[in-house]
Design an enzyme around this catalytic site. Structure first.
Site, PDB file in Angstrom:
ATOM      1  CG  HIS A   1      -3.380  -1.060   3.615  1.00  0.00           C
ATOM      2  ND1 HIS A   1      -3.338  -1.273   4.972  1.00  0.00           N
ATOM      3  CD2 HIS A   1      -3.121  -2.269   3.034  1.00  0.00           C
ATOM      4  CE1 HIS A   1      -3.060  -2.559   5.198  1.00  0.00           C
ATOM      5  NE2 HIS A   1      -2.932  -3.185   4.039  1.00  0.00           N
TER       6      HIS A   1
ATOM      7  CG  HIS B   1      -5.883  -5.721   1.178  1.00  0.00           C
ATOM      8  ND1 HIS B   1      -6.371  -6.363   2.295  1.00  0.00           N
ATOM      9  CD2 HIS B   1      -4.610  -5.366   1.487  1.00  0.00           C
ATOM     10  CE1 HIS B   1      -5.443  -6.390   3.227  1.00  0.00           C
ATOM     11  NE2 HIS B   1      -4.349  -5.791   2.757  1.00  0.00           N
ATOM     12  CD  GLU B   2      -2.270  -3.982  -0.910  1.00  0.00           C
ATOM     13  OE1 GLU B   2      -1.929  -3.253   0.038  1.00  0.00           O
ATOM     14  OE2 GLU B   2      -2.229  -5.228  -0.851  1.00  0.00           O
TER      15      GLU B   2
ATOM     16  CD  GLU C   1      -2.034  -5.692   6.302  1.00  0.00           C
ATOM     17  OE1 GLU C   1      -3.033  -5.858   5.571  1.00  0.00           O
ATOM     18  OE2 GLU C   1      -1.008  -5.064   5.930  1.00  0.00           O
TER      19      GLU C   1
ATOM     20  CG  ASP D   1       9.982  -9.384   7.434  1.00  0.00           C
ATOM     21  OD1 ASP D   1       9.044  -8.564   7.517  1.00  0.00           O
ATOM     22  OD2 ASP D   1      10.974  -9.211   6.696  1.00  0.00           O
TER      23      ASP D   1
ATOM     24  CD  GLU E   1       0.137  -1.359   3.177  1.00  0.00           C
ATOM     25  OE1 GLU E   1       0.317  -2.307   2.393  1.00  0.00           O
ATOM     26  OE2 GLU E   1       0.245  -1.468   4.404  1.00  0.00           O
TER      27      GLU E   1
ATOM     28  CE1 TYR F   1      -1.751  -9.978   6.607  1.00  0.00           C
ATOM     29  CE2 TYR F   1      -3.133  -8.846   5.013  1.00  0.00           C
ATOM     30  CZ  TYR F   1      -1.887  -9.155   5.500  1.00  0.00           C
ATOM     31  OH  TYR F   1      -0.774  -8.640   4.893  1.00  0.00           O
TER      32      TYR F   1
HETATM   33  N1  BES Z   1       0.920  -4.492   3.726  1.00  0.00           N
HETATM   34  C1  BES Z   1       0.668  -5.757   3.153  1.00  0.00           C
HETATM   35  C2  BES Z   1       1.908  -6.437   2.652  1.00  0.00           C
HETATM   36  C3  BES Z   1       2.991  -6.610   3.687  1.00  0.00           C
HETATM   37  C4  BES Z   1       2.701  -7.004   4.970  1.00  0.00           C
HETATM   38  C5  BES Z   1       4.295  -6.371   3.339  1.00  0.00           C
HETATM   39  C6  BES Z   1       3.725  -7.144   5.906  1.00  0.00           C
HETATM   40  C7  BES Z   1       5.312  -6.523   4.273  1.00  0.00           C
HETATM   41  C8  BES Z   1       5.022  -6.903   5.557  1.00  0.00           C
HETATM   42  C9  BES Z   1      -0.356  -5.666   2.039  1.00  0.00           C
HETATM   43  O1  BES Z   1      -1.351  -4.726   2.242  1.00  0.00           O
HETATM   44  C10 BES Z   1      -1.068  -6.983   1.934  1.00  0.00           C
HETATM   45  O2  BES Z   1      -1.728  -7.326   2.858  1.00  0.00           O
HETATM   46  N2  BES Z   1      -0.928  -7.682   0.821  1.00  0.00           N
HETATM   47  C11 BES Z   1      -1.622  -8.927   0.575  1.00  0.00           C
HETATM   48  C12 BES Z   1      -2.770  -8.669  -0.340  1.00  0.00           C
HETATM   49  C13 BES Z   1      -4.043  -9.218   0.050  1.00  0.00           C
HETATM   50  C14 BES Z   1      -4.402  -9.523   1.423  1.00  0.00           C
HETATM   51  C15 BES Z   1      -5.200  -8.859  -0.833  1.00  0.00           C
HETATM   52  C16 BES Z   1      -0.651  -9.889  -0.092  1.00  0.00           C
HETATM   53  O3  BES Z   1       0.471  -9.499  -0.398  1.00  0.00           O
HETATM   54  O4  BES Z   1      -1.008 -11.040  -0.298  1.00  0.00           O
HETATM   55 ZN    ZN Z   2      -2.700  -5.239   3.753  1.00  0.00          ZN
END
Ligand code: BES
Ligand code: ZN
Length: 624
Positions: A346, A342-343, A365, A422, A318, A430
């Site tokens: 955010h 989703h993004e 999330e 991480d 995002e 989520y």
């Molecule tokens: N912010 C996240 C991606 C992220 C989380 C990057 C933690 C680094 C550390 C992003 O908004 C996300 O949740 N992406 C999901 C998409 C989905 C839930 C629609 C993904 O990457 O799968």
């Molecule tokens: Zn997200």
């Protein structure tokens, strides 16, 4: 074909032993107490345990990032100027910033006098603190400008560099950043915590078009090449809304753009432009308007999407102004645009209102998943919210199974002291976060809850909060409402925050998944019955005709959950009859291959290897 060089950063990080963790906690206390020793006051450690910066003493208010992108050497070269304000009552002499694998060339200070600076020994997984000592203590309210010259290094965990051969048209190199959660510190020294927000200016020299998480303000055209070096242009951007460091973003490569709505643009490789435009143009503005009606007007002026090369490790990120997205969302059927919903969400939850530390990641999330599904309910129909929640429940089950039901990382609020965020990443924040909010919506009633949504996003706009702030704001909002108030006071808050494992499972509207479960059951019998009886199930393409891609996903995940795997023959027939391997939708292909691998099918191995050589999105890479 794309190759990719995704860094699995945690593999290189030494795992912290318990004694190291307590050493770390002590060292924080010592650093703080030394700098404040003369004042003999109680020290509150910062509420984010994943930064080494002393953001209780100074706050970054503005950041100027001046970088040259050096594709040949695969590094950024330049300086950052941090404008910091002293905020603590005890006058402070040291500014401590986060860095990780950076080469610091020089530090200078305006508005104060520099005594000296040093990079402290690394305290993994958090990197090396950069300690900048002033010759005179800064008074509360005083501003300092710290100018740091630096280069990124080969060990940088935030940047991916692709050679021309690794790009789709093979003509130019490409680079991009991914800073969430704590990788910004490997790009520039900063207070790398979501509890600090700064406005930004970006001045980026590159031979190729540049995108950042700021609004473009201009391009100064190519300066003629000197000594055989390729000529670069200067791309400038500004981000007037204060953002946390993890939203700093940069990409550069052979990038073209096209409109996908009145305030939206898609950016991607010139050959992919048409298909990307088609994928997003029907939904982007609709999503923005729906989100605005749930919360309040979009705050970042334009909402754009950059479609990256396939090695991008996430579905989407995002980054303000420009969402970074995996090319696997370009499936030619507009069936993966939930990533955009989703993004985009955010833009409110996470980017305007941010979790104060990664221990409260559900506030980013969980809220975003909640808003994403509210958008789906408005745009596609109410049953789609539960449909998406059912798919989410499966992802939650997988995450809980992976960590173990008693694991710390299956709690809503987690303990990350001494740990790398991480390593805690999963579907838990989520889905458990979504279910918590869904539960609250039911508890107070949707109408009342919908008045709380804009209130919450106004109260914490441009701020960061933790779960306790969330609880307090909710109780306060419903204080005058006896019924809601009683329900909220009786709620098992501690259970929701700290109990590991599953939240209570609601009764879902299964209208969209029942057909998927039925078909999966038929395959169970197909697999086990060798008989050719007249009423035996005979798979045909029309079994899944008219299905949404996500229904196929539910079907395949149901099969994946069978105790008895399907026979290899069944896998073969399924692949042929439903044409799964040829599908352009990676969500489908990856799950079909997964089901095939569980069955021990030889024929899916080749396509699996091929997919893993192309796609870096961790959602697909890890299970396969
Ligand atoms: N912010 C996240 C991606 C992220 C989380 C990057 C933690 C680094 C550390 C992003 O908004 C996300 O949740 N992406 C999901 C998409 C989905 C839930 C629609 C993904 O990457 O799968
Ligand atoms: Zn997200």
């Amino acid at each position: 074909m794309f190759q990719f060089s995704l860094r699995i950063c945690s593999a290189r990080r030494p795992k912290l032993q318990p004694q190291t963790i307590s050493f770390f906690q002590k060292s924080i206390t010592c650093t703080l107490s030394r700098s404040m020793a003369s004042k003999s006051m109680t020290i509150n450690p910062p509420r984010d345990p994943n930064t080494l910066s002393n953001y209780n003493n100074f706050l970054t208010k503005h950041t100027v990032a001046n970088f040259a992108i050096d594709f040949e050497k695969k590094r950024l070269d330049g300086n950052v100027v941090l404008k910091l304000q002293s905020i603590s009552d005890s006058e402070s002499k040291d500014v401590v910033l986060d860095t990780s694998y950076l080469e610091i060339k020089d530090v200078s200070v305006k508005g104060g006098t520099l005594s000296n600076w040093q990079l402290l020994p690394p305290l993994e997984p958090y990197g090396s603190a950069l300690k900048i000592s002033l010759s005179k203590e800064a008074e509360k309210g005083q501003f300092l400008e710290i100018d740091i010259r630096l280069q990124t290094t080969d060990n940088c965990t935030a940047l991916q560099w692709l050679t021309p051969a690794q790009t789709s048209n093979k003509r130019h190199p490409y680079m991009f950043s991914q800073c969430q959660a704590i990788h910004a510190r490997s790009v520039f020294p900063c207070q790398d915590t979501p509890d600090v927000k700064s406005t930004y200016d970006f001045n980026i020299h590159s031979t190729l078009p540049v995108i950042t998480s700021g609004q473009a303000t201009g391009v100064k055209d190519a300066e003629p090449s000197v000594n055989g070096h390729p000529s670069t242009s200067l791309y400038t951007f500004t981000q007037p809304v204060p953002i946390p460091s993890y939203l700093f973003a940069l990409a550069s490569g052979d990038i073209a753009t096209a409109p996908i709505g009145p305030r939206s643009t898609v950016a991607t490789g010139p050959e992919e432009l048409e298909s990307s435009k088609w994928e997003f143009e029907a939904d982007t503005e609709r999503f923005i308007r729906t989100a605005e009606s749930l919360v309040y007007p979009y705050a970042w002026s334009t909402y754009n999407v950059l479609v990256l090369p396939p090695s991008f490790p996430y579905g989407g990120m995002e980054n303000p102004v420009y969402t970074f997205a995996t090319p696997t969302v370009i499936s030619g059927d507009r069936q993966n645009v939930d990533v955009i919903a989703h993004e985009l969400s955010h833009s409110w939850s996470g980017n305007l209102v941010s979790n104060a530390s990664w221990e409260h990641f559900w506030l980013n999330e969980g809220w975003t998943t909640y808003l994403e599904r509210r958008i789906e309910a408005v745009v596609r129909g109410e049953s789609h919210r539960d449909f998406s929640a059912i798919i989410g429940w499966k992802a939650l089950s997988d995450s809980i199974a992976q960590f173990g039901e008693e694991s710390e990382f299956t709690k809503l609020v987690i303990d990350l002291k001494g740990k790398h965020p991480d390593d805690a990443f999963s579907s838990v924040p989520y889905e458990k976060g979504f279910h918590f909010l869904y539960h609250l919506e039911k508890l107070v009633g949707k109408q009342k809850w919908d008045r709380f949504i804009p209130h919450y996003f106004t109260k914490f706009k441009e701020k960061s909060l933790d779960s306790y702030d969330f609880k307090a704001s909710l109780l306060e909002f419903f204080d005058g409402d006896q019924e809601a108030s009683r329900a909220l006071k009786e709620l098992d808050w501690d259970g929701w925050f700290y109990k590991p494992g599953f939240p209570p499972k609601p009764v879902f509207d299964t209208s969209m998944v029942d057909v998927c479960y039925d078909l999966a059951d038929k395959w169970k019998s197909f697999s086990s019955s060798a008989s050719e009886s007249a009423d035996a199930f005979k798979p045909q393409a029309k079994d899944i005709e008219g299905w949404m891609a996500n229904q196929v996903v539910v079907f395949l995940e149901r099969i994946q959950g069978f105790e008895q795997p399907l026979s290899k023959e069944a896998i073969h027939v399924m692949g042929e009859v439903y044409s799964f391997v040829e599908s352009k939708n990676v969500e489908i292909v990856a799950r079909y291959l997964g089901v095939g691998l569980i069955s021990g099918s030889e024929e899916v191995k080749g396509p699996t290897v091929e997919l893993l050589g192309k796609v870096g999105r961790m959602k697909f890479v890890r299970p396969l």
